[in-house]
Scaffold this motif. Structure first.
Motif, PDB file in Angstrom:
ATOM      1  N   UNK A 362      61.188  -9.138 -23.995  1.00 54.95           N
ATOM      2  CA  UNK A 362      61.560  -8.301 -25.134  1.00 54.95           C
ATOM      3  C   UNK A 362      62.799  -7.463 -24.823  1.00 54.95           C
ATOM      4  N   UNK A 363      62.942  -7.071 -23.565  1.00 51.38           N
ATOM      5  CA  UNK A 363      64.059  -6.228 -23.159  1.00 51.38           C
ATOM      6  C   UNK A 363      65.269  -7.045 -22.720  1.00 51.38           C
ATOM      7  N   UNK A 542      62.544  -9.100 -29.985  1.00 57.25           N
ATOM      8  CA  UNK A 542      63.201  -8.321 -28.939  1.00 57.25           C
ATOM      9  C   UNK A 542      63.057  -6.820 -29.178  1.00 57.25           C
ATOM     10  N   UNK A 543      63.012  -6.090 -28.078  1.00 57.97           N
ATOM     11  CA  UNK A 543      63.029  -4.635 -28.189  1.00 57.97           C
ATOM     12  C   UNK A 543      64.417  -4.187 -28.646  1.00 57.97           C
ATOM     13  N   UNK A 544      64.473  -3.021 -29.206  1.00 64.77           N
ATOM     14  CA  UNK A 544      65.753  -2.470 -29.640  1.00 64.77           C
ATOM     15  C   UNK A 544      66.467  -1.915 -28.409  1.00 64.77           C
ATOM     16  N   UNK A 545      67.114  -2.838 -27.686  1.00 67.75           N
ATOM     17  CA  UNK A 545      67.755  -2.457 -26.433  1.00 67.75           C
ATOM     18  C   UNK A 545      68.871  -1.448 -26.671  1.00 67.75           C
ATOM     19  N   UNK A 546      69.497  -1.536 -27.829  1.00 65.87           N
ATOM     20  CA  UNK A 546      70.596  -0.617 -28.118  1.00 65.87           C
ATOM     21  C   UNK A 546      70.132   0.834 -28.164  1.00 65.87           C
ATOM     22  N   UNK A 547      68.834   1.029 -28.425  1.00 64.50           N
ATOM     23  CA  UNK A 547      68.327   2.406 -28.518  1.00 64.50           C
ATOM     24  C   UNK A 547      67.926   2.970 -27.168  1.00 64.50           C
ATOM     25  N   UNK A 548      68.000   2.160 -26.126  1.00 65.41           N
ATOM     26  CA  UNK A 548      67.611   2.631 -24.800  1.00 65.41           C
ATOM     27  C   UNK A 548      68.648   3.609 -24.262  1.00 65.41           C
ATOM     28  N   UNK A 549      68.178   4.498 -23.396  1.00 68.14           N
ATOM     29  CA  UNK A 549      69.101   5.387 -22.717  1.00 68.14           C
ATOM     30  C   UNK A 549      70.002   4.608 -21.779  1.00 68.14           C
ATOM     31  N   UNK A 550      71.060   5.243 -21.319  1.00 67.24           N
ATOM     32  CA  UNK A 550      72.025   4.577 -20.457  1.00 67.24           C
ATOM     33  C   UNK A 550      71.716   4.814 -18.990  1.00 67.24           C
ATOM     34  N   UNK A 551      72.089   3.844 -18.181  1.00 63.74           N
ATOM     35  CA  UNK A 551      72.026   4.020 -16.728  1.00 63.74           C
ATOM     36  C   UNK A 551      73.130   4.994 -16.335  1.00 63.74           C
TER      37      UNK A 551
END
Length: 1004
Positions: A362-363, A542-551
Motif C-alpha cells: 500500500x505504501x 494504495x495509501x496516500x503516500x503524498x500525505x506522509x511526512x517527509x524524511x
C-alpha cells in the motif's frame, strides 16, 4: 477434482521418507514409491517476473520435472486440477532461529570477569564463537515449522543469535522429515553482530569495543592462517577462517550500524549481507552507497496511545515519524535499487506478517518486488538459486498453492509443498463457488444467493427484494453445505435452515423454513463472481503516500528535508574578531565563498552573493570544544582493560544526537569526541565538525591528526567503583605509572619486530601478529598520534611527563588539568597545552586545590590554554565560560575568546584552517547578537564550511513546524486507534548524555 485422485494422493503422502534417507534403517515394512504429481489449470508464477495462465506444474520425488502451459501429463502422475488457483515458489526467510536452542541470559556476576570462562583452545573472548555450528544444534520443532509454513515459507536460514561472531547458519526446509533430509546446506552462511550475547566476560562494554574486537579477530585469523597455527592452537580462529568463503551476514539494530558494519567489512574486502532494523529509509543515500544487500523486517511499530497530552510531549518526534513512515521502508529500498529480502523476524505475532507485507505494498512497494524479496533474492543471497526461489526443472518442489494473488487480502494459502511433501494450511476447495445464483426455496422465487469473500472461505448473503440478509454457512471438504438466514430483516420467527451439496456450481438440497415447513431448494449459477458483499480494502488500494511526512536529516527534531549546502555570502558591517594580528575590526565585511573565508574588508561585493546585515553584531570564529562526549553511540568508555588503545570513537559517531544542533545554537562548530576516563590508556578520538544532517563520515574532519585519550586519577584506579572492582590492574596511582611504562615498552618491542620482519627480503617464517592496541601506541612514539590526558593532581601530571621523557614521546594536551597552575612551567618546557574548566571545583577529592584562576595562570606562563566543556549542556555556553577568565585573572577579551576558538584549534593541530577569521580558512564562523563573551549574546547564525547550519530565524520556523508535525501525527495515531489499529502506551525514553566516567552502552 476426482475423489479417487484425492484418496490416492492421501495414500502417497503418508509420512514416508524416501530415497534421501536410505542410510536410516527402519523397523518393519514401509512404502518407497515415487511421488509424481501434475498440477493443472493453474495460474503459475514460475518466478517473480513470469506468470503463466492455465499452466501445469509436474513434480517427481521432490523435484520439479517441468513447468509451463500446454504440457502433456505423462502416465503415472496424480492429476490435481487447480481450476485457476495460483502456484508460487515457496518463500524463504533468511533471518530465523528456527529449531535452535534458546540463548541463555548471562548469569549475574559478583565482579569483573577479565578472562574467558569457556574451556578449551578457543578465542580469548567468549563473544567470538565462530566454532558454533547451527546444524549441530538443529532439532526439528514441529510447532515452529507449522507456523512458518502457514505463512508460505518453505525454507529458512537458521542460526544461533549469540555473540559477535556467531558461527555458521544452516539452510533448512520446513519439511517434517528427519533433520538430515530437511538440511539443504549444513554450513550455509556466517553470522556476525555487535551484540556480545550470552558472554559473561566484561570486554567489550561498548559498541566501539565490539567493533574493535571483530576488527582484531579478522587480523588474528589472517595471522593464524599465515603461520600462527604453529605457535598456538585456536579452534575459534580456525573455524573463523573456514567460514570466510560463505555468504557473510551481519545483524544490526539501526541505520547507522548498517553503515558501521559495512565500513568494517570494507576494511577486509568483505561485502556483508546486512540484516537491518527497518529504518534504512532514514539514510537511504548512504546505505545505497554501501552496495550491501539487506534483509529487512516488516515489524512496523504500533500506533501510540496519545490521549494524554502530558504523555505526548514525552514522545520523541523521531518515534512518531517512524510509526508513520516505517511501512514505506521497503518501497524506498526498491525505488533506490537496493537489493533486499524480507523477513518475518521481529514480529511479536507471526500472524501479522501478511498484513504488514500488504501494508508495505500500500505504501508503494510493487507486488513483483515483494515477491522477488521473498523468493528469488533470498535464494540468490544464500547461493541456493539453483534449488530455490523459482519453479524450474531440477529445482526443489517447494511451492505454495493459493486462491488469489499472493498479496491480495482475499487470498488464502491452501497448501505448502516442501520437497514434494504436501502440508495443508487451509483445505483446498473442490470447487470455487463464488458468484451470483438464482435462489428458489420451496415455492419462493425471485431471490439471489450472493457468494463472495475468499475462495477457501466464502461469504454468503441472500438478496430478497430490497433486503440483503446475512447467512450463517458451513461448508465441508466433501462439498456439503448448510445455510441459515432470517426470512427478512424484521422477522422474529426464526431462521430458514437449508442443507445440501454442490454439484457443478449448482447448489441444492432440502431444508426447513422458519415456520417449520420442509422444503426443497436450489441455487442456479447466473453470473461470475463480483464483490457483492463489502470487503476489506484490498492491498491493491494504495495509501496516500503524498500525505506522509517527509524524511528529515537527521531524522530528529529540527532536521531538514533537504540537506543544507554552501552558498556565497557577504556579512556586512559587523564587529569582526579576527583572532589574528589585526585584532577586532569594526564595521567590516566578510565574504564566504565556496565554503572558505574569501575576503575580510570594507565594502565587499560579489555578484550573486547573499548579503547578511551584521550592523551592531559581532562576528567570530566558531567555537571549538577540545573535550566533548556528544555524538557518540553506545558507550563512551571501553573500561574492561587497562589499555584499550585499539578502540575508536570514529567508529561510533552518532550524527543523530540532538546535542549537535543545540551546540550549533551556542556557536560551537567543531568538537573532539573523546573516549572516557575509565582506564589509563583509552580509545582513539574523533574530530568532527557539527554538520547537522550530515552522515557520520561526512562529519569527520578530513586529514585531521589522530588523537587518543589517556587518563590519570580516581577514575582510572576505580577508586569509587565499589569493592567488587578490586580485580583490574591498576588499583593505585603508582600502578597507573607502571601501566604506561609496560605499554610503551611492549609497543617498542612490537615496532622492532615489525620492522625486522618487513625489512627482511624473503620474509621467512610466521609474520608478527598485528596488534591494533600496540599499533596506536607506536603511532604516539612516532609523533603520528597525539595524547589528550585526563588529569587533575600535580604529582600525576609530573609522573606522566616523566614517563613521556623516559619513553620518548610527547603529551599534547592535559585536559581538566585543574592543578595546571602548579606545574605550568613544566608544561611550557615540555610543550604540552592545557584544556581546562573555567571554575569547576570540589566535586571530588582530587579537585580540592582547583582555583578559577587556573586558565589565566597557565596562559600567562605561555601554555596554550583552552576552555573545554566535557559536558553536553556546558558545551553550548563555552563563550560564557571563556568570559570568566576575564574576571578571574584579567585575561584580555580577545585572548579569552581565543581559549574557545584559536587555542583549541592549535591543540588539535587545526589552526591552519580553523580558529580565526582569515582568508583561506574554513568558513566556520558565528554571528552573535551581542558581545560574544556576554551572557546576553545569542548565536544568530552559525556557519560550518560556509553552510548555515544554525539560523535563529529558521529555528523559530522549525519550532512551529515541529509543533504542527507533532499535532498532525497525533491526530493520525488517534484515527488509527479509533479505526481498530493496535496501539500501545508510549515508553519513557531517556536520552543518554555521556560523561568521562560513564560505563556501559554495548548494543543489547
Amino acid at each position: 477434482m476426482n475423489k479417487k485422485f484425492l484418496l490416492l494422493g492421501g495414500l502417497l503422502l503418508l509420512k514416508v521418507h524416501l530415497f534421501a534417507q536410505v542410510t536410516f534403517p527402519r523397523n518393519g515394512v514401509y512404502d518407497q514409491r515415487s511421488r509424481m504429481y501434475a498440477f493443472t489449470n493453474a495460474t503459475l508464477h514460475t518466478d517473480y517476473q513470469t506468470t503463466l495462465e492455465k499452466a501445469t506444474l509436474l513434480i517427481k520425488d521432490g523435484l520439479i520435472e517441468a513447468a509451463g502451459a500446454n504440457l502433456q501429463v505423462p502416465n503415472g502422475y496424480v492429476k490435481v486440477d487447480l481450476q485457476g488457483n495460483h502456484i508460487y515458489p515457496g518463500l524463504i526467510d533468511l533471518h530465523t532461529f528456527y529449531s535452535m536452542p534458546e540463548v541463555p541470559k548471562p548469569a549475574p556476576k559478583n565482579g569483573p570477569q577479565m578472562e574467558s570462562a569457556k574451556k578449551g583452545p578457543y578465542s580469548w573472548n567468549q563473544s567470538i564463537r565462530p566454532e558454533t555450528n547451527a546444524s549441530e544444534q538443529y532439532k526439528l520443532n514441529a510447532k515452529e515449522a507449522e507456523e512458518m509454513r502457514s505463512l508460505g515459507f518453505g525454507t529458512v536460514l537458521s542460526h544461533i543469535p549469540d555473540g559477535i561472531a556467531r558461527g555458521s547458519a544452516t539452510l533448512i526446509t520446513l519439511h517434517e522429515g528427519l533433520e538430515n533430509e530437511a538440511t539443504l546446506k549444513q554450513k550455509a552462511a556466517a553470522w556476525y553482530s555487535f551484540n556480545k550475547g550470552s558472554s559473561t566476560q566484561d570486554y567489550p562494554t561498548s559498541l566501539m569495543g565490539a567493533i574493535a574486537l571483530l576488527r582484531q579477530t579478522y587480523l588474528d585469523a589472517d595471522w593464524y592462517k599465515k603461520g600462527g597455527s604453529a605457535k598456538e592452537q585456536n579452534l575459534s580462529l580456525e573455524a573463523f577462517n573456514q567460514l570466510q568463503n560463505l555468504p557473510q551476514f551481519f545483524e544490526v539494530s539501526d541505520k547507522l550500524n548498517v553503515l558501521r558494519a559495512d565500513k568494517l567489512g570494507d576494511e577486509f574486502g568483505i561485502q556483508y549481507i546486512i540484516k537491518g532494523a527497518g529504518d534504512e529509509y532514514q539514510r537511504i543515500a548512504e546505505i545505497k552507497a554501501t552496495n550491501a544487500s539487506l534483509v529487512i523486517p516488516v515489524n512496523f511499530p504500533n500506533a501510540l496511545t496519545v490521549d494524554d497530552p502530558q504523555d505526548v510531549v514525552m514522545i520523541p518526534i523521531a518515534d512518531m515519524k517512524h510509526w508513520e513512515l516505517a511501512p514505506a521502508n521497503p518501497a524506498a529500498l526498491a525505488k533506490a535499487g537496493i537489493t533486499f529480502s524480507l523477513t518475518s523476524s521481529g514480529l511479536k505475532d507471526k500472524k501479522d506478517f501478511w498484513n504488514n507485507v500488504r501494508k508495505a505494498i500500500q505504501y508503494g512497494l510493487p507486488d513483483n518486488e515483494a515477491l522477488k524479496a521473498l523468493t528469488y533474492t533470498p535464494a540468490h543471497l544464500i547461493k541456493a538459486d539453483n534449488q530455490l526461489g523459482s519453479l524450474k526443472k531440477g529445482m526443489l518442489a517447494n511451492f505454495i498453492i493459493t486462491s488469489d494473488n499472493l498479496f491480495s487480502e482475499q487470498n488464502t494459502i491452501y497448501e505448502n509443498w516442501v520437497q514434494g511433501y504436501k502440508y495443508v494450511v487451509n483445505q483446498l476447495p473442490v470447487t470455487d463457488i463464488r458468484g451470483v445464483y438464482d435462489l428458489r426455496v420451496g415455492g419462493q422465487t425471485g431471490m439471489k444467493l450472493l457468494v463472495s469473500g475468499k475462495a477457501g472461505n466464502p461469504e454468503f448473503a441472500v438478496q430478497a427484494g430490497k433486503d440483503t440478509l446475512k447467512v450463517k454457512a458451513t461448508r465441508s471438504a466433501s462439498n456439503l453445505l448448510t445455510l441459515a438466514y432470517s426470512p427478512d430483516k424484521k422477522s422474529k420467527k426464526g431462521e430458514n435452515r437449508l442443507s445440501g451439496w454442490i454439484e457443478d456450481k449448482t447448489l441444492k438440497g432440502e431444508g426447513i423454513t422458519a415456520e417449520g415447513t420442509p422444503v426443497k431448494w436450489v441455487a442456479t449459477y447466473s453470473e461470475a463472481f463480483k464483490q457483492a458483499i463489502p470487503a476489506k480494502k484490498d492491498s491493491a488500494a494504495k495509501a496516500d503516500v503524498a500525505s506522509l511526512g517527509k524524511v528529515t536529516y537527521p531524522f530528529n527534531a529540527f532536521g531538514v528535508d533537504t540537506k543544507l549546502s554552501a552558498e556565497n555570502i557577504i556579512i556586512k558591517n559587523a564587529m569582526v574578531w579576527t583572532n589574528e594580528k589585526e585584532g577586532k575590526l569594526d564595521n567590516t565585511d566578510v565574504l564566504i565563498q565556496n565554503g572558505k573565508i574569501a575576503k575580510v574588508g570594507k565594502n565587499l561585493s560579489l555578484a550573486g552573493a547573499r548579503t547578511i546585515d551584521g550592523t551592531g553584531k559581532h562576528l567570530t570564529a566558531g567555537i571549538i570544544d577540545e573535550h566533548s562526549h556528544i555524538g557518540i553511540s553506545n558507550g563512551v568508555n571501553e573500561m574492561a582493560q587497562a589499555v584499550t588503545a585499539e578502540v575508536r570513537i570514529g567508529d561510533v559517531v552518532n550524527s543523530e544526537d540532538i546535542n549537535i544542533y543545540r551546540q550549533l545554537a551556542g556557536g560551537v562548530v567543531a568538537s573532539q569526541l573523546l573516549h572516557g576516563s575509565a582506564n589509563p590508556i583509552g580509545g582513539q578520538s574523533a574530530l568532527i565538525k557539527l554538520k547537522w544532517g550530515a552522515s557520520p563520515e561526512e562529519m569527520k574532519i578530513p586529514n585531521a591528526d589522530g588523537y587518543i585519550k589517556f587518563a590519570l586519577g580516581e577514575n582510572v584506579k576505580q577508586a569509587n567503583w565499589g569493592e567488587a572492582y578490586g580485580i583490574r590492574f591498576p588499583q593505585t596511582r603508582m600502578g597507573v605509572e607502571q601501566v604506561f611504562m609496560d605499554a610503551f615498552t611492549r609497543a617498542k618491542e612490537y615496532e622492532q619486530a615489525m620492522k625486522a620482519y618487513n625489512s627482511s627480503k624473503n620474509k621467512i617464517g610466521t609474520p608478527p601478529r598485528r596488534d591494533l592496541e600496540l599499533e596506536a601506541l607506536v603511532e604516539i612514539l612516532n609523533n603520528k598520534r597525539f595524547i589528550t590526558c585526563h588529569s587533575y593532581v600535580q604529582s600525576e601530571i609530573n609522573m606522566l611527563l616523566h614517563v613521556a621523557d623516559s619513553m620518548g614521546f610527547k603529551v599534547n594536551t592535559f585536559t581538566h588539568i585543574l592543578e595546571g597552575y602548579k606545574v605550568a612551567d613544566k608544561m611550557k618546557a615540555h610543550g604540552v597545552g592545557g584544556s581546562t574548566f573555567s571554575d569547576w571545583w570540589a566535586y571530588k577529592m582530587e579537585v580540592q586545590d582547583a582555583i578559577p584562576y587556573n586558565a589565566a595562570l597557565m596562559h600567562k606562563v605561555g601554555v596554550t590554554t583552552a576552555i573545554n566543556s566535557d559536558d553536553a549542556e556546558m558545551g553550548r555556553r563555552l563563550n560564557q565560560e571563556a568570559g570568566k577568565t576575564v574576571k578571574y585573572g584579567g585575561v584580555s577579551e580577545e585572548e579569552a575568546l581565543k581559549m574557545v576558538t584559536l587555542n583549541p584549534a592549535k591543540l588539535l593541530h587545526l589552526d591552519n584552517r580553523m580558529g580565526s577569521i582569515k582568508p583561506g580558512k574554513d568558513a566556520d564562523i558565528v554571528l552573535w547578537s551581542d558581545h560574544p563573551l556576554s551572557i546576553y549574546a545569542r548565536a544568530e547564525k552559525t556557519f560550518v564550511d560556509g553552510i548555515l547550519y544554525y539560523d535563529l530565524e529558521r529555528d523559530i520556523k522549525l519550532r512551529e513546524e515541529l509543533k504542527a508535525e507533532r499535532n498532525r501525527i497525533v491526530r493520525k495515531m488517534m484515527d488509527a486507534k479509533n479505526g481498530g489499529a493496535a496501539a500501545e502506551s508510549p515508553a519513557l525514553k531517556k536520552t543518554q548524555i555521556w560523561h568521562c566516567e560513564d560505563i556501559g552502552g554495548i548494543e543489547e
